[in-house]
Design a protein around this motif. Structure first.
Motif, mmCIF file in Angstrom:
data_model
loop_
_atom_site.group_PDB
_atom_site.id
_atom_site.type_symbol
_atom_site.label_atom_id
_atom_site.label_comp_id
_atom_site.label_asym_id
_atom_site.label_seq_id
_atom_site.Cartn_x
_atom_site.Cartn_y
_atom_site.Cartn_z
ATOM 1 N N HIS A 94 21.187 31.011 31.102
ATOM 2 C CA HIS A 94 21.710 30.948 29.758
ATOM 3 C C HIS A 94 21.390 32.068 29.027
ATOM 4 O O HIS A 94 20.082 32.886 29.238
ATOM 5 N N TRP A 95 21.876 32.500 27.774
ATOM 6 C CA TRP A 95 21.431 33.311 26.718
ATOM 7 C C TRP A 95 21.777 32.711 25.420
ATOM 8 O O TRP A 95 23.141 31.749 25.375
ATOM 9 N N HIS A 96 21.237 33.060 24.092
ATOM 10 C CA HIS A 96 21.983 32.866 22.949
ATOM 11 C C HIS A 96 21.328 33.680 22.016
ATOM 12 O O HIS A 96 20.675 34.483 22.324
ATOM 13 N N GLY A 97 22.050 33.575 20.691
ATOM 14 C CA GLY A 97 21.793 34.672 19.720
ATOM 15 C C GLY A 97 22.373 34.764 18.475
ATOM 16 O O GLY A 97 23.267 33.598 18.533
ATOM 17 N N GLY A 98 22.385 35.498 17.785
ATOM 18 C CA GLY A 98 23.262 35.452 16.426
ATOM 19 C C GLY A 98 24.742 35.959 16.867
ATOM 20 O O GLY A 98 25.080 36.465 17.895
ATOM 21 N N SER A 99 25.866 35.834 16.086
ATOM 22 C CA SER A 99 27.087 36.121 16.100
ATOM 23 C C SER A 99 26.976 37.715 15.787
ATOM 24 O O SER A 99 26.088 38.306 15.297
ATOM 25 N N PRO A 100 28.136 38.584 16.152
ATOM 26 C CA PRO A 100 28.323 39.847 15.882
ATOM 27 C C PRO A 100 28.047 40.245 14.455
ATOM 28 O O PRO A 100 27.884 41.183 13.819
ATOM 29 N N THR A 101 28.507 39.180 13.630
ATOM 30 C CA THR A 101 28.551 39.188 12.220
ATOM 31 C C THR A 101 27.701 38.497 11.436
ATOM 32 O O THR A 101 27.449 38.822 10.008
#
Length: 134
Positions: A94-101
């Motif tokens: 899996h991966w995770h992070g902030g949204s584009p905005t």
């Protein structure tokens, strides 16, 4: 008992070999054996994310701010928000992070197995990251 007072352990920039974009980490706990818990507060700037990775004993994420994205290999990208709790099964890529905005902050909790709490893999491509939220 160990007490780590606020500000006693510096914020560190997450290593480029495991993250894309600007990501900050604040250690919470990395307990000595026989305990296995490792926990970190992770702050992702918009567009920032982990590489693909897995955890030998699974991972729990507790989102505390912002809007993020997460994906398990072969499944749609999903949005996560404050108050969401995500359980990632052992070995799940899996991966995770902030949204584009928007940035996103979560508490990551996982147990280590023989000193290893994550297996890091390839970067998430821009196409994978930008896929429609499903």
């Amino acid at each position: 008992m160990d007490i780590h007072h606020a500000g006693s352990r510096p914020t560190r920039r997450a290593p480029n070999q495991y993250f894309t974009g600007t990501v900050w980490q604040d250690p919470i706990v990395a307990a000595a054996a026989p305990a296995r818990i490792v926990s970190t507060r992770v702050s992702f700037e918009p567009g920032a994310r982990t590489n693909w990775h897995s955890h030998p004993l699974g991972q729990t994420l507790y989102v505390i701010a912002g809007v993020g994205r997460i994906q398990t290999q072969g499944e749609p990208v999903r949005e996560i928000r404050p108050g969401d709790v995500v359980w990632i099964s052992p070995g799940e890529k899996h991966w995770h992070g902030g949204s584009p905005t928007n940035g996103m902050v979560h508490i990551a909790m996982q147990e280590s197995l023989d000193g290893n709490y994550a297996t890091w893999m390839e970067q998430v491509t821009d196409a994978e990251y930008s896929a429609k939220v499903g």
